[in-house]
Design a protein around this motif. Structure first.
Motif, PDB file in Angstrom:
ATOM      1  N   TYR A 260      61.887  22.285  12.546  1.00 17.79           N
ATOM      2  CA  TYR A 260      62.002  22.514  11.108  1.00 17.79           C
ATOM      3  C   TYR A 260      61.635  23.964  10.760  1.00 17.79           C
ATOM      4  CZ  TYR A 260      61.058  21.940   6.101  1.00 17.79           C
ATOM      5  OH  TYR A 260      61.047  22.077   4.738  1.00 17.79           O
ATOM      6  N   TYR A 261      60.728  24.526  11.554  1.00 16.95           N
ATOM      7  CA  TYR A 261      60.234  25.877  11.267  1.00 16.95           C
ATOM      8  C   TYR A 261      60.899  26.951  12.124  1.00 16.95           C
ATOM      9  CZ  TYR A 261      56.590  23.388   8.744  1.00 16.95           C
ATOM     10  OH  TYR A 261      55.929  22.581   7.863  1.00 16.95           O
ATOM     11  N   LEU A 262      61.723  26.548  13.083  1.00 22.94           N
ATOM     12  CA  LEU A 262      62.373  27.525  13.944  1.00 22.94           C
ATOM     13  C   LEU A 262      63.485  28.260  13.206  1.00 22.94           C
ATOM     14  CD1 LEU A 262      62.827  25.567  17.319  1.00 22.94           C
ATOM     15  CD2 LEU A 262      61.220  27.444  16.865  1.00 22.94           C
ATOM     16  N   PRO A 263      63.822  29.486  13.657  1.00 20.71           N
ATOM     17  CA  PRO A 263      65.029  30.139  13.118  1.00 20.71           C
ATOM     18  C   PRO A 263      66.239  29.234  13.332  1.00 20.71           C
ATOM     19  CG  PRO A 263      63.726  31.681  14.420  1.00 20.71           C
ATOM     20  CD  PRO A 263      63.101  30.329  14.622  1.00 20.71           C
ATOM     21  N   VAL A 264      67.140  29.244  12.374  1.00 21.31           N
ATOM     22  CA  VAL A 264      68.266  28.320  12.398  1.00 21.31           C
ATOM     23  C   VAL A 264      69.113  28.469  13.658  1.00 21.31           C
ATOM     24  CG1 VAL A 264      70.407  27.639  11.240  1.00 21.31           C
ATOM     25  CG2 VAL A 264      68.365  28.130   9.892  1.00 21.31           C
ATOM     26  N   PHE A 265      69.322  29.706  14.124  1.00 18.72           N
ATOM     27  CA  PHE A 265      70.184  29.887  15.296  1.00 18.72           C
ATOM     28  C   PHE A 265      69.572  29.262  16.539  1.00 18.72           C
ATOM     29  CE2 PHE A 265      67.401  33.513  15.907  1.00 18.72           C
ATOM     30  CZ  PHE A 265      67.357  33.719  17.277  1.00 18.72           C
ATOM     31  N   ILE A 266      68.246  29.248  16.632  1.00 17.62           N
ATOM     32  CA  ILE A 266      67.584  28.610  17.776  1.00 17.62           C
ATOM     33  C   ILE A 266      67.721  27.094  17.670  1.00 17.62           C
ATOM     34  CG2 ILE A 266      65.385  28.224  18.948  1.00 17.62           C
ATOM     35  CD1 ILE A 266      64.549  31.028  18.144  1.00 17.62           C
ATOM     36  N   ARG A 267      67.486  26.577  16.479  1.00 10.38           N
ATOM     37  CA  ARG A 267      67.612  25.130  16.270  1.00 10.38           C
ATOM     38  C   ARG A 267      69.036  24.667  16.560  1.00 10.38           C
ATOM     39  NH1 ARG A 267      65.692  24.137  10.781  1.00 10.38           N
ATOM     40  NH2 ARG A 267      67.843  24.319  10.036  1.00 10.38           N
ATOM     41  N   ASP A 268      70.019  25.409  16.062  1.00 12.03           N
ATOM     42  CA  ASP A 268      71.421  25.047  16.315  1.00 12.03           C
ATOM     43  C   ASP A 268      71.731  25.040  17.810  1.00 12.03           C
ATOM     44  OD1 ASP A 268      71.775  24.863  13.621  1.00 12.03           O
ATOM     45  OD2 ASP A 268      73.114  26.591  13.432  1.00 12.03           O
ATOM     46  N   PHE A 269      71.210  26.020  18.528  1.00 19.08           N
ATOM     47  CA  PHE A 269      71.466  26.113  19.967  1.00 19.08           C
ATOM     48  C   PHE A 269      70.892  24.889  20.690  1.00 19.08           C
ATOM     49  CE2 PHE A 269      69.934  27.225  24.225  1.00 19.08           C
ATOM     50  CZ  PHE A 269      71.124  27.614  24.827  1.00 19.08           C
TER      51      PHE A 269
END
Length: 282
Positions: free
Chosen positions: A258-267
């Motif tokens: 939830y707190y990660l940068p979106v591009f990392i979460r998406d990956f």
């Protein structure tokens, strides 16, 4: 804590609601276990004389009102409401049957709100009570192939946050319980509903990932419903419960995402659920 009168929705045998009912009863509290399939609650009633079985359709306000009135007439109060009843929805957003999607959102969001409104008014008159909404870690981070279910749980989380603030002046606590991968009836129901249209789906090349998403919570290492219930009930019975209770396999990972940068979460999520395997057929 004094003995509580606990109303729980969605208590069919084999699910989280059933396990939580059993745990509250073992702790000596009185439970009104509800379901659309009241026969599935027979074993609870046979073991515990403090277990009442009632039918509730959380999409029907008359059904909710009748049961709540019956409970209050018999016991005088409802101390804790557990909004557990809900529906799954699995499939790519471009494929999923819209009627299935609408039932999921209506039940998980507006059904929960309907029960909360009716019980909340009763609790406000007493000046105390606790409303517990069973959300999901997908409310923190949506995954491929479960977009409708995730949006319904994210909406529930948001709704619960508002309820918590609006009901605080009346002495009512609102708690969000977000299970991680927990074995329950929801996965079984989701597996029956999942469908990848042959011939006209953009995602036919990853159909195994989509079908597998429906039963992801039953993967090896998943938390049992009993283990989840023991943890959740302990937190719920605290005089002042946490605003969010997050527990179960992978729950910490989703909370962190939830707190990660979106591009990392998406990956991470795209790799986990096979999005990179999609083949462009055009």
């Amino acid at each position: 804590m004094s003995k509580q009168i606990v109303l729980i929705t969605g208590c069919s045998r084999g699910g989280i609601g059933y396990a939580m009912s059993d745990k509250f009863l073992k702790e000596g509290h009185t439970v009104i276990a509800t379901s659309l399939e009241i026969e599935s609650l027979e074993s609870l009633a046979e073991v515990y004389d403090r277990c009442e079985r009632e039918l509730i359709d959380i999409n029907d306000e008359e059904s909710i009102s009748a049961t709540v009135e019956k409970v209050i007439n018999k016991f005088g109060r409802i101390d804790i409401l557990i909004n557990n009843a809900g529906l799954p929805a699995v499939g790519a957003l471009l494929d999923i049957d819209l009627e299935t999607a609408q039932r999921c959102v209506n039940t998980n969001v507006f059904g929960t709100l309907k029960v909360s409104r009716i019980v909340g008014l009763h609790m406000a008159k007493r000046g105390k009570g606790k409303i517990v909404n069973i959300g999901s870690v997908t409310g923190y981070a949506s995954t491929p192939w479960a977009g409708i279910y995730a949006l319904s749980k994210a909406a529930m989380h948001s709704m619960s946050d508002t309820l918590r603030m609006e009901l605080k002046p009346f002495g009512i606590q609102v708690v969000i319980v977000a299970p991680g991968a927990t074995k329950s009836n929801l996965a079984t129901a989701g597996a029956k509903l999942v469908h990848v249209p042959e011939g006209n789906s953009l995602y036919i090349s990853v159909s195994k990932y989509i079908i597998g998403r429906a039963s992801a919570s039953h993967a090896p290492g998943s938390t049992s419903a009993d283990e989840f219930a023991a943890y959740a009930v302990k937190k719920i019975l605290e005089p002042v419960s946490p605003r969010y209770v997050t527990f179960g396999q992978s729950s910490r990972l989703f909370f962190v995402m939830y707190y990660l940068p979106v591009f990392i979460r998406d990956f991470i999520l795209s790799k986990t659920f096979g999005v990179g395997m999609v083949r462009n057929q055009n």
